[in-house]
Design a protein around this motif. Structure first.
Motif, PDB file in Angstrom:
ATOM      1  N   LYS A 143      11.294 -12.340 -14.692  1.00 27.30           N
ATOM      2  CA  LYS A 143      11.554 -13.160 -13.805  1.00 27.30           C
ATOM      3  C   LYS A 143      10.613 -13.188 -12.730  1.00 27.30           C
ATOM      4  O   LYS A 143       9.808 -12.499 -12.561  1.00 27.30           O
ATOM      5  N   GLU A 173      14.926 -17.535  -7.922  1.00 25.09           N
ATOM      6  CA  GLU A 173      14.751 -16.907  -9.160  1.00 25.09           C
ATOM      7  C   GLU A 173      14.750 -17.833 -10.327  1.00 25.09           C
ATOM      8  O   GLU A 173      15.672 -18.412 -10.822  1.00 25.09           O
ATOM      9  N   LEU A 174      13.641 -17.629 -11.155  1.00 26.90           N
ATOM     10  CA  LEU A 174      13.409 -18.119 -12.451  1.00 26.90           C
ATOM     11  C   LEU A 174      13.101 -17.105 -13.499  1.00 26.90           C
ATOM     12  O   LEU A 174      12.177 -16.317 -13.291  1.00 26.90           O
ATOM     13  N   TYR A 188      13.600 -15.528 -17.838  1.00 23.06           N
ATOM     14  CA  TYR A 188      14.044 -15.631 -19.257  1.00 23.06           C
ATOM     15  C   TYR A 188      14.557 -14.210 -19.757  1.00 23.06           C
ATOM     16  O   TYR A 188      13.812 -13.178 -19.669  1.00 23.06           O
ATOM     17  N   TYR A 193      17.886 -18.659 -20.525  1.00 21.53           N
ATOM     18  CA  TYR A 193      17.154 -19.104 -19.419  1.00 21.53           C
ATOM     19  C   TYR A 193      18.072 -18.485 -17.977  1.00 21.53           C
ATOM     20  O   TYR A 193      19.292 -18.830 -18.124  1.00 21.53           O
ATOM     21  N   TYR A 199      18.636 -18.328 -13.877  1.00 19.45           N
ATOM     22  CA  TYR A 199      17.986 -18.861 -12.438  1.00 19.45           C
ATOM     23  C   TYR A 199      19.381 -18.445 -11.491  1.00 19.45           C
ATOM     24  O   TYR A 199      20.134 -18.193 -11.655  1.00 19.45           O
TER      25      TYR A 199
END
Length: 286
Positions: free
Chosen positions: A134, A151-152, A154, A165, A167
């Motif tokens: 992340k 926050e982004l 995988y 995904y 987030y």
């Protein structure tokens, strides 16, 4: 976290669901009102290894109850299963890259299914190890007494479940010197690369009709109770959790929090509500 600093959060959580999001995102009542409860106590810890490197981890102890209800020959029946024990362990590292004008960090997490048997009738997890990367961004809104975060990431999921995904959007504010609140939207979007099971095969049973003396065969479909075992798990699903928290810091080191979590959107996953009460300890090495 500064080097040597410690953050500990012990939370008591109550999750309940009687509804499920279908593959069109519509919330529908479970078969004959089937229910699922997850009562768990979770320990979350962060420790500053270095000024720019933080170790974190969580461990839940779960008390699960699944009550599957179904009709058989026009008669309503039920099947109750329970589980008491540990769930998935999560361990990770956060590395801080910059602090100004925003806080930017990267986070690596691994989820470990080490403390339970995957053959449990009611499983607390998918019985696999997962890995997550992340990007974390945060910004103070001072002189307004608040902050925001993004926050982004995988998550690579082993075995059958789809990768995801991840987030998260967060906003927090100090209402007074002691009272604070925050809101989080925590989301999962399936990559749609899971290995989904086929429909259950029908089975045939036989009995003797004593009035006629004839052998009667009946073809039935499996009740599906195994798939309902833990509806909060899924192989390929989307989900959003909206967390609303209010907290009180009664000393410099100790605070308490109450959180209500709602599930406003999802596909192919349980739609429930959760209530949490947490005790927080924070020690700063500064």
């Amino acid at each position: 976290m500064q080097q040597g600093s410690v953050y500990v959060k012990l939370s008591q959580n109550r999750y309940f669901t009687v509804d499920t999001f279908d593959n069109h995102g519509q919330s529908r009542r479970n078969n004959e009102g089937s229910t699922f409860k997850d009562k768990n106590t979770t320990l979350y810890v962060e420790y500053g290894l270095l000024n720019n490197l933080t170790l974190f981890g969580s461990l839940p102890y779960k008390n699960l109850t699944s009550h599957y209800r179904f009709l058989e020959d026009g008669i309503k029946k039920g099947r109750r299963t329970t589980y008491h024990g540990f769930g998935d362990i999560e361990l990770g590292l956060k590395y801080n890259i910059i602090n100004k004008p925003i806080v930017l960090s990267v986070h690596f997490l691994t989820k470990l299914a080490w403390l339970y048997d995957g053959d449990e009738e009611l499983v607390p997890g998918n019985n696999q190890n997962d890995y997550e990367l992340k990007l974390l961004l945060g910004k103070s809104l001072w002189p307004f007494p608040g902050y925001c975060g993004l926050e982004l990431g995988y998550r690579w999921r082993t075995n059958d479940p789809s990768d995801e995904y991840r987030y998260l959007l967060e906003f927090g504010v100090n209402i007074t010197d002691k009272l604070f609140c925050r809101i989080k939207l925590d989301g999962i979007k399936s990559v749609k690369n899971g290995r989904l099971p086929g429909a259950p095969e029908p089975y045939t049973d036989m009995y003797v009709d004593y009035e006629t003396g004839q052998l009667v065969k009946r073809t039935r479909r499996a009740s599906g109770s195994s798939s309902f075992s833990n509806p909060s798990l899924g192989l390929e699903y989307d989900m959003a959790k909206l967390e609303l928290t209010v907290g009180y810091q009664y000393t410099k080191k100790w605070s308490c929090e109450f959180t209500y979590t709602n599930y406003p959107y999802g596909e192919n996953i349980a739609a429930g509500d959760q209530y949490s009460l947490a005790l927080v300890y924070y020690f700063s090495s500064k």
